[in-house]
Design a protein around this motif. Structure first.
Motif, short mmCIF file in Angstrom:
data_model
loop_
_atom_site.label_atom_id
_atom_site.label_comp_id
_atom_site.label_asym_id
_atom_site.label_seq_id
_atom_site.Cartn_x
_atom_site.Cartn_y
_atom_site.Cartn_z
N ARG A 260 -3.72 91.89 70.37
CA ARG A 260 -2.66 91.40 69.49
C ARG A 260 -3.14 90.43 68.42
O ARG A 260 -2.38 90.10 67.52
CB ARG A 260 -1.58 90.68 70.33
CG ARG A 260 -0.92 91.54 71.38
CD ARG A 260 0.27 90.78 71.96
NE ARG A 260 0.79 91.42 73.15
CZ ARG A 260 1.82 90.93 73.85
NH1 ARG A 260 2.40 89.80 73.46
NH2 ARG A 260 2.24 91.55 74.93
N GLY A 261 -4.37 89.95 68.52
CA GLY A 261 -4.82 88.94 67.58
C GLY A 261 -4.37 87.56 68.01
O GLY A 261 -3.61 87.39 68.98
N LEU A 262 -4.82 86.54 67.28
CA LEU A 262 -4.54 85.16 67.68
C LEU A 262 -3.05 84.84 67.64
O LEU A 262 -2.52 84.22 68.57
CB LEU A 262 -5.31 84.19 66.76
CG LEU A 262 -5.10 82.71 67.04
CD1 LEU A 262 -5.54 82.35 68.45
CD2 LEU A 262 -5.86 81.85 66.02
N THR A 288 -6.61 88.24 57.15
CA THR A 288 -7.85 88.62 57.81
C THR A 288 -8.05 87.78 59.07
O THR A 288 -7.78 86.58 59.07
CB THR A 288 -9.03 88.42 56.86
OG1 THR A 288 -8.79 89.15 55.66
CG2 THR A 288 -10.32 88.90 57.49
N ARG A 289 -8.51 88.39 60.13
CA ARG A 289 -8.70 87.67 61.38
C ARG A 289 -9.97 86.83 61.35
O ARG A 289 -10.95 87.17 60.69
CB ARG A 289 -8.76 88.66 62.54
CG ARG A 289 -7.44 89.35 62.80
CD ARG A 289 -7.52 90.26 64.00
NE ARG A 289 -7.90 89.55 65.22
CZ ARG A 289 -7.91 90.10 66.42
NH1 ARG A 289 -7.58 91.37 66.57
NH2 ARG A 289 -8.25 89.39 67.48
N ALA A 290 -9.91 85.73 62.08
CA ALA A 290 -11.08 84.86 62.22
C ALA A 290 -12.07 85.50 63.19
O ALA A 290 -11.73 86.43 63.93
CB ALA A 290 -10.64 83.49 62.73
N ARG A 324 -4.74 78.72 57.88
CA ARG A 324 -6.04 79.10 57.32
C ARG A 324 -6.37 78.14 56.18
O ARG A 324 -5.53 77.88 55.31
CB ARG A 324 -5.99 80.53 56.82
CG ARG A 324 -7.24 80.97 56.07
CD ARG A 324 -7.11 82.42 55.65
NE ARG A 324 -8.22 82.85 54.82
CZ ARG A 324 -8.41 84.09 54.39
NH1 ARG A 324 -7.53 85.03 54.72
NH2 ARG A 324 -9.45 84.39 53.66
N THR A 325 -7.59 77.59 56.19
CA THR A 325 -8.04 76.71 55.13
C THR A 325 -9.31 77.27 54.51
O THR A 325 -9.86 78.28 54.98
CB THR A 325 -8.32 75.30 55.67
OG1 THR A 325 -9.43 75.34 56.59
CG2 THR A 325 -7.09 74.74 56.39
N VAL A 382 -15.95 81.64 58.35
CA VAL A 382 -15.89 82.40 57.09
C VAL A 382 -14.88 83.51 57.27
O VAL A 382 -14.97 84.31 58.20
CB VAL A 382 -17.27 82.96 56.72
CG1 VAL A 382 -17.19 83.78 55.45
CG2 VAL A 382 -18.29 81.83 56.56
N TRP A 383 -13.92 83.59 56.38
CA TRP A 383 -12.87 84.61 56.47
C TRP A 383 -13.31 85.87 55.75
O TRP A 383 -14.01 85.83 54.76
CB TRP A 383 -11.57 84.10 55.87
CG TRP A 383 -11.01 82.93 56.62
CD1 TRP A 383 -11.26 81.61 56.42
CD2 TRP A 383 -10.10 82.99 57.73
NE1 TRP A 383 -10.57 80.84 57.32
CE2 TRP A 383 -9.85 81.67 58.14
CE3 TRP A 383 -9.48 84.04 58.41
CZ2 TRP A 383 -9.00 81.36 59.18
CZ3 TRP A 383 -8.63 83.73 59.45
CH2 TRP A 383 -8.40 82.41 59.84
#
Length: 383
Positions: A260-262, A288-290, A324-325, A382-383
């Motif tokens: 499911r992702g974070l 985009t996932r980490a 997200r930063t 890094v994304w």
């Protein structure tokens, strides 16, 4: 005009404090002379490390003053002043950070004195500037100069107090050494947990399963009904063993993160926590996932934080915010409970800190008595 006056007033306050610090440092010259004479005479060499520590504090106060004006932090890079007198003397003499502090102090005796001499002229200049702006309807002249002078003073202090590349590198190596030690400790603790879970859970169930199957084989020929009952028990035992194994696997890397992702995994945690939890995904669900390691660390922080909130906070309300930063991923977990979280009390905070530190992240806990408890984590990636 009003904004110019406010900035000039703030600059005047900054420069007044800077001049006062310079005046205090002139009084400090006597201490420096006594330490120098005592060190040369050997009998007073114990004074040198104490003076260096005092100079570090003075430089630290100046760093804080400059940071308040510029909004940019000036880092420190000092080796620890510990050990025997000989070791402390060696650090005092060889520390490049202290060398830069003394260099700043000598320079500050000059440009700080100029600030002190100029301060009495400022009230008169402000009166003239007010007349210039009020009567002649011209832009003020002195006010921008005061702000510019504060900027110049802060720029010089920043340049002189900024750690050298060598000192910064040494400090970074020290931080990485500490982080590596914490990561190894966290890894060993995780291995011990997995070993304990396997021994007390899955292994015990598998042993019981083997015994029931053995008993069922013996009873199969002369008592089929008893054998069937034993096989039923063995099936239940096998299911328990599978449940324990799934629990262990989830502790290593939760499969729900892959599926499911974070964001989905955090929402599942919130739903099963027993609390009323709001989740702000910060748009991560569509982005985009980490990296997997970063997601696993973030998931662990959220899971442990919500568990602590359910056990100790005395509240039913909590919130999770993901964002997200440019540097990576930030996680904030807040509960509205009684506060007073203590990292040394075995509530999992130390384990969270170590896991985050292993990824070169930052971990901060704010938990005053009476609450709320807020855990802030930043994980670089890094994304």
């Amino acid at each position: 005009m009003g904004e110019s006056v406010r900035r000039a007033a703030r600059a005047t306050g900054h420069l007044t404090l800077a001049a006062a610090m310079c005046f205090g440092m002139y009084l400090f010259v006597t201490v420096l002379l006594i330490a120098a004479v005592g060190t040369l005479a050997v009998v007073g060499c114990w004074l040198l490390p104490e003076v260096v520590l005092l100079v570090r504090r003075i430089a630290g106060a100046k760093r804080n003053l400059t940071t308040r004006w510029t909004g940019r932090e000036i880092p420190e890079a000092y080796p620890p002043m510990t050990g025997t007198l000989r070791e402390r003397l060696r650090v005092s003499v060889r520390d490049p950070g202290s060398h830069r502090d003394f260099r700043w102090m000598l320079a500050y005796y000059l440009y700080g004195a100029l600030l002190a001499l100029a301060l009495p002229l400022w009230p008169l200049a402000l009166v003239v500037d007010g007349a210039w702006a009020g009567v002649l309807r011209r832009d003020p002249v002195v006010l921008p100069l005061i702000v510019r002078l504060a900027d110049t003073e802060a720029r010089w202090s920043t340049a002189l107090l900024m750690p050298s590349p060598e000192a910064g590198l040494a400090r970074r190596v020290e931080e990485l050494t500490e982080t590596r030690a914490d990561a190894i400790a966290a890894h060993e603790a995780e291995l011990r947990r997995i070993e304990r879970d396997l021994h007390d859970g899955a292994q015990a169930n598998l042993v019981a399963l083997s015994m029931r199957i053995g008993l069922a084989k013996r009873a199969y020929d002369h008592d089929p009904a008893a054998a069937r009952g034993l096989l039923d028990d063995a099936q239940d035992q096998a299911e328990q063993a599978l449940t324990e194994l799934r629990h262990v696997v989830r502790g290593i890397h939760p499969p729900i993160l892959t599926d499911r992702g974070l964001v989905g995994a955090v929402r599942a945690l919130a739903a099963s926590s027993g609390l009323t939890v709001t989740v702000d995904d910060g748009g991560l669900a569509e982005g985009t996932r980490a990296p997997a390691a970063v997601e696993a660390a973030a998931y662990f922080v959220v899971a442990e934080s919500l568990t602590n909130a359910a056990k100790y906070s005395g509240t039913g309300l909590a919130g999770v915010r993901l964002a997200r930063t440019r540097r990576g991923l930030t996680v904030r977990v807040r509960d509205e409970g009684r506060g007073g979280a203590d990292e040394s009390a075995g509530t999992g905070l130390l384990g969270m800190r170590r896991r985050v530190a292993a990824l070169d992240g930052t971990f901060d806990v704010t938990s005053p008595a009476g609450g709320p408890t807020v855990i802030d984590v930043e994980l670089p990636c890094v994304w």
